[in-house]
Design a protein around this motif. Structure first.
Motif, PDB file in Angstrom:
ATOM      1  N   HIS A   1       0.869  -1.179   0.000  1.00 57.25           N
ATOM      2  CA  HIS A   1       0.000   0.000   0.000  1.00 57.25           C
ATOM      3  C   HIS A   1       0.909   1.233   0.000  1.00 57.25           C
ATOM      4  N   PRO A   2       0.893   2.044  -1.056  1.00 56.70           N
ATOM      5  CA  PRO A   2       1.770   3.221  -1.093  1.00 56.70           C
ATOM      6  C   PRO A   2       1.509   4.229   0.030  1.00 56.70           C
TER       7      PRO A   2
ATOM      8  N   ARG B   1     -15.412  10.740  -8.385  1.00 58.15           N
ATOM      9  CA  ARG B   1     -14.054  11.060  -8.829  1.00 58.15           C
ATOM     10  C   ARG B   1     -13.011  11.111  -7.719  1.00 58.15           C
ATOM     11  N   THR B   2     -13.360  11.454  -6.501  1.00 63.00           N
ATOM     12  CA  THR B   2     -12.349  11.531  -5.446  1.00 63.00           C
ATOM     13  C   THR B   2     -11.885  10.148  -5.030  1.00 63.00           C
ATOM     14  N   LEU B   3     -12.589   9.099  -5.450  1.00 66.78           N
ATOM     15  CA  LEU B   3     -12.211   7.751  -5.045  1.00 66.78           C
ATOM     16  C   LEU B   3     -10.925   7.293  -5.697  1.00 66.78           C
ATOM     17  N   ALA B   4     -10.586   7.856  -6.839  1.00 67.51           N
ATOM     18  CA  ALA B   4      -9.377   7.436  -7.519  1.00 67.51           C
ATOM     19  C   ALA B   4      -8.123   7.895  -6.766  1.00 67.51           C
ATOM     20  N   VAL B   5      -8.288   8.817  -5.860  1.00 65.25           N
ATOM     21  CA  VAL B   5      -7.173   9.307  -5.064  1.00 65.25           C
ATOM     22  C   VAL B   5      -7.453   8.977  -3.613  1.00 65.25           C
ATOM     23  N   ILE B   6      -6.608   8.199  -3.018  1.00 66.23           N
ATOM     24  CA  ILE B   6      -6.815   7.764  -1.629  1.00 66.23           C
ATOM     25  C   ILE B   6      -6.513   8.922  -0.694  1.00 66.23           C
TER      26      ILE B   6
ATOM     27  N   LEU C   1      -9.119  -2.061  -6.139  1.00 62.98           N
ATOM     28  CA  LEU C   1      -7.690  -1.887  -5.894  1.00 62.98           C
ATOM     29  C   LEU C   1      -7.325  -0.430  -5.638  1.00 62.98           C
ATOM     30  N   LEU C   2      -7.984   0.491  -6.344  1.00 61.28           N
ATOM     31  CA  LEU C   2      -7.737   1.912  -6.079  1.00 61.28           C
ATOM     32  C   LEU C   2      -8.191   2.284  -4.671  1.00 61.28           C
ATOM     33  N   TRP C   3      -9.376   1.849  -4.297  1.00 61.26           N
ATOM     34  CA  TRP C   3      -9.890   2.188  -2.971  1.00 61.26           C
ATOM     35  C   TRP C   3      -8.992   1.643  -1.870  1.00 61.26           C
ATOM     36  N   ALA C   4      -8.461   0.431  -2.058  1.00 62.85           N
ATOM     37  CA  ALA C   4      -7.638  -0.213  -1.032  1.00 62.85           C
ATOM     38  C   ALA C   4      -6.186   0.247  -1.070  1.00 62.85           C
TER      39      ALA C   4
END
Length: 189
Positions: free
Chosen positions: A44-45, A184-189, A138-141
């Motif tokens: 996880h980055p 759209r904000t979901l693509a950025v954690i 995967l983006l959300w996590a």
């Protein structure tokens, strides 16, 4: 909220939602079946993840070769960027807590993964079959695979997420996560 995956026998309970936590930490409780596969190697980055065993033994591999067998009361914290995986190596159930910070996206991921299996929208292992659903999850996590450049994964997932959004998949997943998903904000954690 308690969710049981009918295909794997694993059970997840949301103890405290990230939205209720002052530190945006999601507190989850897991009960994994004997010999449960857990997760593939990943990192996880941006997330910090802590596992604490309450019953049984949990195997946690950090990096390529270092495996820890955690027993009752033992914990391990995984910092951002650390490749890891976990599984149940024993013939009895393992019960453990996981805390993830920031946890909003990870909570969406877990709620959707279990709910999709309950709804019969996965393969026999309880995993989604659609690449567009996987991209969202995967983006959300904040979930990335080792061995593939992170920027390449990020760009591909964001592109697939955009397609999923246009096809109404993101909105459909909102009903499975039981959470309100901002656009759209979901693509950025």
């Amino acid at each position: 909220m308690k969710l049981a995956n009918p295909l794997t026998g694993d059970v997840m309970t949301v103890i405290e939602s990230a939205d209720q936590s002052p530190t945006q930490t999601v507190h989850l409780h897991f009960d994994l079946a004997p010999k449960a596969a857990g997760s593939p190697p990943h990192f996880h980055p941006r997330l910090t993840e802590t596992f604490t065993v309450e019953k049984g033994t949990l195997a946690v591999r950090l990096g390529q070769a270092h495996t820890q067998l955690l027993t009752v009361g033992e914990s391990v914290t995984i910092v951002p960027g650390t490749v890891h995986r976990f599984w149940n190596p024993s013939d009895v159930r393992v019960v453990f807590r996981t805390e993830v910070t920031p946890g909003q996206g990870f909570e969406r991921f877990m709620r959707c993964l279990y709910s999709l299996a309950i709804a019969g929208k996965t393969d026999q292992k309880g995993l989604p079959t659609s690449p567009l659903v996987w991209a969202c999850l995967l983006l959300w996590a904040d979930f990335r695979f080792p061995g593939i450049p992170e920027t390449l994964q990020e760009r591909l997932l964001v592109a697939l997420y955009g397609l999923a959004e246009r096809q109404g998949i993101v909105e459909e997943l909102a009903s499975y996560s039981c959470l309100i998903l901002p656009r759209r904000t979901l693509a950025v954690i």
